[in-house]
Design a protein around this motif. Structure first.
Motif, PDB file in Angstrom:
ATOM      1  N   ALA A 125       0.847  -1.196   0.000  1.00  0.00           N
ATOM      2  CA  ALA A 125       0.000   0.000   0.000  1.00  0.00           C
ATOM      3  C   ALA A 125       0.881   1.245   0.000  1.00  0.00           C
ATOM      4  CB  ALA A 125      -0.911  -0.004   1.218  1.00  0.00           C
ATOM      5  N   SER A 126       0.653   2.115  -0.959  1.00  0.00           N
ATOM      6  CA  SER A 126       1.434   3.345  -1.079  1.00  0.00           C
ATOM      7  C   SER A 126       0.511   4.527  -0.941  1.00  0.00           C
ATOM      8  CB  SER A 126       2.149   3.396  -2.435  1.00  0.00           C
ATOM      9  OG  SER A 126       3.038   2.303  -2.580  1.00  0.00           O
ATOM     10  N   GLY A 127       1.046   5.605  -0.370  1.00  0.00           N
ATOM     11  CA  GLY A 127       0.258   6.813  -0.173  1.00  0.00           C
ATOM     12  C   GLY A 127       0.443   7.346   1.230  1.00  0.00           C
ATOM     13  N   SER A 128      -0.353   8.313   1.582  1.00  0.00           N
ATOM     14  CA  SER A 128      -0.292   8.934   2.909  1.00  0.00           C
ATOM     15  C   SER A 128      -1.458   8.416   3.742  1.00  0.00           C
ATOM     16  CB  SER A 128      -0.355  10.459   2.781  1.00  0.00           C
ATOM     17  OG  SER A 128       0.720  10.921   1.985  1.00  0.00           O
ATOM     18  N   PHE A 129      -1.147   7.703   4.807  1.00  0.00           N
ATOM     19  CA  PHE A 129      -2.180   7.010   5.577  1.00  0.00           C
ATOM     20  C   PHE A 129      -3.212   7.956   6.166  1.00  0.00           C
ATOM     21  CE2 PHE A 129       0.750   3.151   6.598  1.00  0.00           C
ATOM     22  CZ  PHE A 129       0.691   2.794   5.266  1.00  0.00           C
ATOM     23  N   PRO A 131     -10.019   3.941   2.178  1.00  0.00           N
ATOM     24  CA  PRO A 131      -9.911   2.579   2.733  1.00  0.00           C
ATOM     25  C   PRO A 131      -9.535   1.545   1.675  1.00  0.00           C
ATOM     26  CG  PRO A 131     -11.895   3.667   3.536  1.00  0.00           C
ATOM     27  CD  PRO A 131     -11.333   4.549   2.471  1.00  0.00           C
ATOM     28  N   GLU A 132     -10.089   1.665   0.459  1.00  0.00           N
ATOM     29  CA  GLU A 132      -9.799   0.638  -0.555  1.00  0.00           C
ATOM     30  C   GLU A 132      -8.356   0.714  -1.041  1.00  0.00           C
ATOM     31  OE1 GLU A 132     -11.514   4.195  -2.778  1.00  0.00           O
ATOM     32  OE2 GLU A 132     -11.940   3.079  -0.932  1.00  0.00           O
ATOM     33  N   ALA A 142      -4.584   5.979  12.114  1.00  0.00           N
ATOM     34  CA  ALA A 142      -5.434   6.706  11.172  1.00  0.00           C
ATOM     35  C   ALA A 142      -5.886   5.807  10.034  1.00  0.00           C
ATOM     36  CB  ALA A 142      -4.679   7.913  10.614  1.00  0.00           C
ATOM     37  N   LEU A 143      -4.998   4.919   9.581  1.00  0.00           N
ATOM     38  CA  LEU A 143      -5.352   3.996   8.501  1.00  0.00           C
ATOM     39  C   LEU A 143      -6.520   3.096   8.914  1.00  0.00           C
ATOM     40  CD1 LEU A 143      -4.451   3.002   5.665  1.00  0.00           C
ATOM     41  CD2 LEU A 143      -3.033   1.320   6.836  1.00  0.00           C
ATOM     42  N   ILE A 144      -6.480   2.619  10.143  1.00  0.00           N
ATOM     43  CA  ILE A 144      -7.562   1.757  10.640  1.00  0.00           C
ATOM     44  C   ILE A 144      -8.850   2.555  10.816  1.00  0.00           C
ATOM     45  CG2 ILE A 144      -8.283   0.314  12.583  1.00  0.00           C
ATOM     46  CD1 ILE A 144      -5.320  -0.390  12.985  1.00  0.00           C
ATOM     47  N   LYS A 145      -8.744   3.781  11.312  1.00  0.00           N
ATOM     48  CA  LYS A 145      -9.942   4.601  11.517  1.00  0.00           C
ATOM     49  C   LYS A 145     -10.611   4.954  10.189  1.00  0.00           C
ATOM     50  CE  LYS A 145      -8.348   6.654  15.877  1.00  0.00           C
ATOM     51  NZ  LYS A 145      -7.916   7.898  16.562  1.00  0.00           N
ATOM     52  N   HIS A 146      -9.822   5.179   9.151  1.00  0.00           N
ATOM     53  CA  HIS A 146     -10.409   5.453   7.833  1.00  0.00           C
ATOM     54  C   HIS A 146     -11.287   4.279   7.384  1.00  0.00           C
ATOM     55  CE1 HIS A 146      -8.910   9.274   6.292  1.00  0.00           C
ATOM     56  NE2 HIS A 146      -7.739   9.029   6.839  1.00  0.00           N
ATOM     57  N   PRO A 182      -6.742  12.416  13.442  1.00  0.00           N
ATOM     58  CA  PRO A 182      -5.393  12.705  13.935  1.00  0.00           C
ATOM     59  C   PRO A 182      -4.835  11.517  14.712  1.00  0.00           C
ATOM     60  CG  PRO A 182      -6.956  14.469  14.466  1.00  0.00           C
ATOM     61  CD  PRO A 182      -7.760  13.304  14.017  1.00  0.00           C
ATOM     62  N   GLY A 183      -3.523  11.506  14.860  1.00  0.00           N
ATOM     63  CA  GLY A 183      -2.872  10.448  15.611  1.00  0.00           C
ATOM     64  C   GLY A 183      -1.838   9.738  14.776  1.00  0.00           C
TER      65      GLY A 183
END
Length: 533
Positions: free
Chosen positions: A185-189, A194-195, A232-236, A226-227
């Motif tokens: 997975a690439s990008g800013s978490f 989510p996908e 943050a990845l999981i919260k998204h 935030p965090g």
């Protein structure tokens, strides 16, 4: 580029520690290290052949399955497919001494991330204008079949003229392209959908999700969740979409609803494409809360009082003597013409100096409209006076000067599309006709046409000014509605009505005083103003 003192010290230290600063890389002399990421470094450099400042990006680490050279070519090819003024342009790609590099357009400004850190959360109107430009840039990428996959505040650049540009297509992929088995997975978490975190095939609606996340950052100063990045990845993926109004109450309900729609967990529940988002962004409800009829100007009646509270309220009766009516006020004498003119001069000085201390660039639009309509007032009274003709010409030239200064914002004039040029031409012709008919016309029909064309010329020039930077292919009416609302909000918020209204009252008063006759009565002591004319 404006940065804080701590950032300046950090950049100086980074540049001093970097051995490449001051060396040649291909045709470029590297001058300073301006950024470092997980996959590469960005330098400010001078392209000696082109004799211009550029940005040079070195790739230290590519995507899994790619060499750094392949990573450079992938990013350069992705950006080179796009020819849009809102996307940072690629000038050159090459390799020197085993170092693959890309030469980009240098944007003299700052990122949205740096801007928010410097000035704090942005006003809703400014945030909306920036995100609309980002969606227009993504529209160009999506039409070309590319998904950016790394939309975030750090990749949204704003130059000194307010132009927004989208940068860094390093991990862009073709829409629907299957991800490799060894790709991660690439990008800013903090901003990705989510996908995308689940390595799903690239989808343009993932970019729209990241637009909403960046929009929340612009309005609140922090990402949606935030965090730490992994949290943050999981919260998204698992938590409910945030309501931006809880952290920024100034945001309208429609803006909050659009952001929540863009952040739907399932891409199928989001807007279909960038055009659908742009259509919603053009609504007046993005900046003004509306009532049930959709009108932002309807005044709702106050709620009826609670009958129980009214019944429980104590009733007091107090008998008082009738109060005699006050004596009529004595009117102060106007005095001499000289004292009245002195008072008028003092009022003129205060009305011109004090309100204009908050003047903004949008005052030029009001100046173009009002100066264009001004010659219509010269049709009142004796129109054959020379000073009226001179003033009519000066007002028309003032309208053209305000219009030209508003559209000429950079070192070179950027020409608008054909629709805007036609509107500007009609406005200039109408205002010029008003100046001619109002000052040189002799017939009643000419006076009628001068007064009729005055508001038309002013409105056409104002409409052409606010839509001058409308992108090619965009709806002129949508651009007029959005940019007009933005200019109106900035102008009214800074007291533009007081500035120009006070100036208009001052001019009208001066004209009235100039037309007063002096009553020369031999029995009266001194000269007095005759208000009977």
């Amino acid at each position: 580029m404006r940065v804080e003192a701590a950032d300046v010290i950090l950049l100086v230290v980074m540049s001093e520690m970097d051995p490449l600063v001051g060396t040649m890389l291909g045709p470029c002399r590297l001058e300073a290290l301006v950024g470092r990421g997980g996959m590469g470094r960005v330098y400010r450099a001078r392209h000696l052949t082109l004799d211009r400042i550029v940005a040079v990006k070195l790739i230290d680490r590519a995507q899994p399955g790619e060499s750094p050279s392949q990573g450079v070519l992938s990013e350069a090819r992705a950006a080179a497919k796009l020819d849009d003024p809102r996307i940072v342009a690629v000038y050159e790609v090459g390799e020197a001494e085993g170092l693959p590099y890309i030469v980009f357009q240098w944007v003299e400004g700052e990122s949205l991330e740096a801007r928010v850190k410097r000035v704090g959360p942005l006003p809703p109107a400014e945030a909306l204008a920036i995100m609309r430009e980002v969606v227009l840039a993504l529209k160009a990428a999506h039409v070309a079949g590319l998904v950016h996959r790394d939309v975030k505040p750090a990749n949204i650049l704003v130059d000194r003229r307010g132009t927004v540009k989208l940068a860094d297509f390093g991990i862009a992929r073709a829409a629907g392209e299957a991800m490799g088995a060894d790709e991660q997975a690439s990008g800013s978490f903090h901003f990705m959908s989510p996908e995308q975190a689940l390595d799903s095939p690239p989808d343009p609606r993932s970019d729209l999700y990241a637009v909403a996340s960046s929009w929340i950052f612009a309005l609140t100063g922090s990402p949606p969740f935030p965090g730490p990045a992994l949290d943050a990845l999981i919260k998204h993926r698992e938590e409910e979409r945030p309501d931006v109004r809880r952290r920024c109450p100034q945001v309208t309900e429609k803006t909050s609803a659009l952001i929540r729609l863009l952040m739907e967990k399932d891409p199928k529940d989001r807007p279909a494409d960038a055009d659908a988002v742009l259509f919603e962004m053009s609504s007046v409800g993005m900046l003004l809360d509306t009532d049930s009829t959709g009108s932002p100007f309807r005044i709702l009646p106050p709620p009826p009082p609670d009958p129980a509270a009214v019944a429980a309220a104590p009733v007091s009766v107090q008998l008082t003597q009738p109060v005699p009516p006050p004596p009529p006020p004595q009117l102060a004498a106007l005095g001499s013409r000289g004292s009245f003119l002195a008072l008028l001069a003092a009022l003129a000085l205060s009305s011109l100096v004090w309100p204009w201390r908050r003047a903004v660039f949008e005052d030029l639009v009001a100046g173009a409209a009002l100066f264009a309509a001004g010659p219509a007032f010269l049709t009142i009274g004796k129109r054959r006076q020379t000073w009226r003709k001179v003033l009519g010409v000066l007002l028309w030239l003032g309208a053209m000067a305000c219009f030209g200064r508003f559209i000429w914002r950079g070192p070179a004039l950027v020409w608008a599309n054909l629709e805007v040029l036609i509107v500007a031409g009609l406005g200039a012709v109408c205002s010029g006709g008003v100046a001619y008919l109002g000052s040189w016309g002799t017939e009643k029909e000419e006076i009628f046409w001068a007064r009729l064309l005055a508001p038309c010329g002013g409105l056409l020039l104002a409409a052409a000014a606010v839509t001058w930077t409308a992108p090619e292919g965009a709806s002129w009416m949508d651009t007029l509605r959005v940019e007009g609302a933005r200019v109106w909000q900035v102008w009214t918020r800074t007291g533009g009505g007081w500035r120009w209204g006070g100036l208009a009252v001052l001019v009208a008063t001066a004209s009235a005083v100039g037309s007063l006759r002096i009553a020369d009565d031999s029995k009266a002591e001194g000269r007095k103003l005759n208000w009977n004319r």
